[in-house]
Design an enzyme around this catalytic site. Structure first.
Site, PDB file in Angstrom:
ATOM      1  N   HIS A   9     -12.244 111.056  41.605  1.00 29.12           N
ATOM      2  CA  HIS A   9     -12.965 112.013  42.475  1.00 29.12           C
ATOM      3  C   HIS A   9     -13.606 112.854  40.695  1.00 29.12           C
ATOM      4  CE1 HIS A   9     -10.785 115.661  42.098  1.00 29.12           C
ATOM      5  NE2 HIS A   9     -10.487 114.574  42.412  1.00 29.12           N
ATOM      6  N   GLU A  84      -5.710 112.028  49.435  1.00 30.11           N
ATOM      7  CA  GLU A  84      -5.186 112.448  48.470  1.00 30.11           C
ATOM      8  C   GLU A  84      -3.628 112.535  49.072  1.00 30.11           C
ATOM      9  OE1 GLU A  84      -3.654 112.534  45.291  1.00 30.11           O
ATOM     10  OE2 GLU A  84      -4.882 113.687  43.783  1.00 30.11           O
TER      11      GLU A  84
END
Length: 177
Positions: A9, A84
């Site tokens: 990201h 994550e």
């Protein structure tokens, strides 16, 4: 064989402060949005991608939407397996609740194997996170990746050829230059 483009990201305020985000749901900052636009323009120029999959965390979804708007691909699905690592609560001081690295890499590997099996001959972009991508690469190709560092909006391309995973491009950020 599927071609899978792993994207970290765009940058967030927490990235700039050096704070581990884990599963905290942090949005991109202006620089992160700019990085995603640059990567989207790169991907639209000389690469054709069939699908776009993202982690469920805001920073990944926002990155995927920006890229998808530029390459004219909607988000095909949101997959929790590529979110994550969960650092737990107050992890730096107490070491409580941290997700095991092996579990993180197993999630990543399961995702890749499913993509390879379900989308043969497709080119799939997956927007994820630094630790997930790095730990998955270390598990997938341990000889090649004893350590990893994944830059924001970097592109890593992997393929499974004759039952063996290969990395064709690692941590590429040429679009940010």
């Amino acid at each position: 064989m599927a071609t899978i483009g792993l994207i970290r990201h765009g940058i967030t305020d927490w990235n700039e402060l050096g704070k581990a985000q884990g599963v905290s749901d942090i949005s991109l900052n202006d620089l992160g949005r700019s990085q995603a636009k640059r990567l989207g323009r790169r991907l639209s120029q000389n690469e054709d991608w069939d699908m776009l999959i993202t982690s469920n965390l805001k920073r990944a979804v926002e990155t995927a939407r920006i890229i998808g708007n530029i390459i004219n691909r909607p988000i095909s699905s949101i997959d929790d397996r590529i979110r994550e690592i969960n650092w737990g609560r107050n992890w730096r001081n107490l070491e409580l609740g941290i997700e095991n690295f092996e579990n993180v890499s197993t999630r990543g590997l399961d995702f890749l194997e499913d993509i390879e099996r379900l989308y043969k001959n497709k080119r799939v972009l997956a927007v994820s996170h630094g630790a997930l991508i790095g730990l998955t690469l270390q598990r997938l190709l341990p000889e090649e990746f004893q350590t990893t560092y994944i830059e924001n909006t970097s592109l890593t391309i992997i393929r499974k050829i004759k039952d063996r995973w290969r990395c064709q491009l690692y941590n590429c950020t040429i679009h940010l230059k």
